[in-house]
Enzyme design. Structure first.
Site, mmCIF file in Angstrom:
data_model
loop_
_atom_site.group_PDB
_atom_site.id
_atom_site.type_symbol
_atom_site.label_atom_id
_atom_site.label_comp_id
_atom_site.label_asym_id
_atom_site.label_seq_id
_atom_site.Cartn_x
_atom_site.Cartn_y
_atom_site.Cartn_z
ATOM 1 N N HIS A 128 0.820 -1.215 0.000
ATOM 2 C CA HIS A 128 0.000 0.000 0.000
ATOM 3 C C HIS A 128 0.855 1.266 0.000
ATOM 4 C CE1 HIS A 128 -4.294 -1.515 0.843
ATOM 5 N NE2 HIS A 128 -3.592 -2.474 0.287
ATOM 6 N N VAL A 138 0.916 3.783 -3.871
ATOM 7 C CA VAL A 138 0.452 5.175 -3.854
ATOM 8 C C VAL A 138 1.656 6.123 -3.872
ATOM 9 C CG1 VAL A 138 -0.937 6.869 -2.603
ATOM 10 C CG2 VAL A 138 -1.587 4.451 -2.548
ATOM 11 N N GLY A 166 4.446 5.733 -5.056
ATOM 12 C CA GLY A 166 5.730 5.045 -4.958
ATOM 13 C C GLY A 166 6.123 4.649 -3.538
ATOM 14 N N ASP A 177 7.695 5.427 -0.792
ATOM 15 C CA ASP A 177 8.264 6.666 -0.274
ATOM 16 C C ASP A 177 7.836 6.947 1.163
ATOM 17 O OD1 ASP A 177 5.615 7.160 -0.570
ATOM 18 O OD2 ASP A 177 5.835 8.998 -1.740
ATOM 19 N N SER A 207 5.018 7.439 2.305
ATOM 20 C CA SER A 207 3.907 8.403 2.439
ATOM 21 C C SER A 207 2.774 7.828 3.292
ATOM 22 C CB SER A 207 3.377 8.823 1.058
ATOM 23 O OG SER A 207 3.040 7.688 0.285
ATOM 24 N N PRO A 247 -6.043 -0.975 -5.476
ATOM 25 C CA PRO A 247 -7.051 -1.797 -6.143
ATOM 26 C C PRO A 247 -8.281 -2.012 -5.254
ATOM 27 C CG PRO A 247 -5.263 -3.186 -5.353
ATOM 28 C CD PRO A 247 -4.858 -1.760 -5.077
ATOM 29 N N THR A 255 -1.161 -15.579 1.085
ATOM 30 C CA THR A 255 -0.959 -16.773 1.912
ATOM 31 C C THR A 255 -0.901 -16.377 3.395
ATOM 32 O OG1 THR A 255 0.491 -18.677 2.339
ATOM 33 C CG2 THR A 255 1.589 -16.652 1.734
ATOM 34 N N ASP A 260 -6.052 -17.867 4.502
ATOM 35 C CA ASP A 260 -5.486 -19.170 4.175
ATOM 36 C C ASP A 260 -5.523 -19.982 5.477
ATOM 37 O OD1 ASP A 260 -3.370 -21.129 3.956
ATOM 38 O OD2 ASP A 260 -2.437 -19.951 2.381
ATOM 39 N N ASP A 316 3.594 -20.046 2.619
ATOM 40 C CA ASP A 316 3.753 -21.295 1.861
ATOM 41 C C ASP A 316 2.986 -21.175 0.547
ATOM 42 O OD1 ASP A 316 1.113 -21.430 2.641
ATOM 43 O OD2 ASP A 316 1.418 -23.006 4.125
#
Ligand code: HEM
Ligand code: NAG
Ligand code: NAG
Length: 332
Positions: free
Chosen positions: A69, A73, A75, A77, A79, A169, A200, A252, A259
């Site tokens: 995350h 956003v 790059g 950096d 932020s 996304p 996972t 998972d 794994d």
């Protein structure tokens, strides 16, 4: 020009435009970046995180997602660590984005930073610490040991929550959108499938799967294992909306182990998010899901190279950006 020359040019064009495998290391990053200014850095990070990992077995998942995350956003950096935007019109800052729901353990990076500052003041960026923490999180959970180039610098601002929501996304994206997102980071299809194996680890809150579970029939993906669907609906009932942000399911059954179970779940129709299940059924991605489900080492190898590409996203190097003295605020 002979036909073989044309074929060669064509092949080169195809390779460069679609494989994504050619993403070079950004200028300014290197494996020996802190060798002079903070030689024990990687040990300091590992030692500082050890108690975090042992006290909270869910922390590796949180730190791995934190890196995604941050990098997605503006790059890699740091932020995402800024508590308050320095641009009043952009309040609340990036972390306030609704797609950052469930982001945890930012304070662990602040803690690591304060330890690092006591040994090597004003040398090491918070952006590098996020990447190193994610790398440790994968290794401590039994995943590959990834060697990452360093030298990222920190941003002086956050874009704010709206921009962050536009860059991250949605919980219900499909394979096509995910491949496009990862292609922008220079990943090929194999690497894109591998980086999704991050799921996972960790949890998903009911909030993020309500649409998927209770979509009207017909619109629903038919790929979900019906028993699994029933089990998820017990944990995430439609009627009790107040609990959607508090209740969660494990991504998972081996949620604390890095794994290749993720790929086996996907094949069995037991992926939590839409993308987690559809990867096994999309003809472009299915061969890699099969391969990673069968050969853990192939997954680890592709994951390592995908992780490094993610860590290159929009980095600030050289004279760009700053080295913050505290990760959660921008100080000049
Ligand atoms: C592009 C596709 C992706 C989508 C749509 C997606 C979406 C999500 C969602 C909705 C959650 C649940 C959050 C919650 O409810 O608390 C989640 C969790 C998680 N994601 Fe992703 N993700 C994607 C890619 C990635 C990548 C590339 C990584 C790492 C490099 C990653 C690492 C994680 C981890 C480790 C968790 C568990 C977090 C925790 O337990 O706190 N994800 N993801
Ligand atoms: C930098 O330090 C690392 C870790 O100590 C070491 O493996 C590497 O060889 C060093 N590189 C250079 C160029 O000195
Ligand atoms: C649940 O989280 C979402 C996303 O952050 C937020 O928009 C919503 O207001 C929250 N709902 C409750 C009941 O807290």
């Amino acid at each position: 020009m002979g036909s073989s020359t044309i074929l060669l040019i064509f092949t080169i064009l195809i390779t460069f435009s679609f494989s994504g495998a050619t993403k070079p290391k950004p200028k300014g990053l290197s494996f020996s970046f802190y060798n002079k200014t903070c030689p024990p850095l990687e040990d300091i990070v590992r030692d500082a995180l050890a108690p975090v990992f042992s006290e909270d077995p869910t922390s590796p998942a949180a730190l791995l997602r934190l890196m995604f995350h941050d990098c997605q956003v503006q790059g890699c950096d740091a932020s995402i660590l800024i508590d308050l935007s320095n641009v009043p019109s952009l309040m609340p800052s990036e972390i306030g984005a609704s797609k950052n729901f469930g982001i945890r353990k930012r304070e662990s990076i602040n803690m690591v930073k304060s330890v690092v500052e006591s040994v090597c003041p004003r040398q090491v960026s918070c952006a590098d610490l996020i990447v190193l923490a994610a790398r440790e999180a994968v290794a401590v959970s039994g995943g590959p040991k990834i060697h990452v180039p360093l030298g990222r610098r920190d941003s002086t601002s956050t874009l704010g929550s709206e921009a962050a929501d536009a860059s991250l996304p949605s919980a219900d994206i499909g394979v096509h959108e995910a491949l496009r997102l990862f292609a922008k980071l220079g990943m090929n299809t194999e690497e894109a499938v591998a980086i999704m194996g991050s799921h996972t680890l960790g949890v998903t809150h009911c909030l993020n799967i309500m649409n998927r579970l209770y979509m009207p029939h017909g619109k629903k993906s038919s790929k979900m294992d019906p028993d699994f669907e029933v089990a998820l609906k017990v944990i995430c009932p439609e009627s009790i909306t107040a609990f959607q942000n508090a209740s969660f399911v494990f991504n998972d059954p081996t949620t604390f182990r890095f794994d290749n179970r993720y790929y086996k779940n996907s094949i069995a129709g037991r992926g939590i998010l839409k993308i987690d299940t559809e990867l096994a059924f999309n003809p472009t991605t299915a061969p890699f899901v099969q391969q990673f489900a069968a050969y853990r080492e192939d997954f680890f190898q592709a994951f390592g190279s995908a992780f490094v590409k993610l860590s290159y996203a929009g980095v600030l190097t050289g004279n760009n950006g700053i080295i913050r003295s505290m990760c959660n605020s921008v100080n000049f």
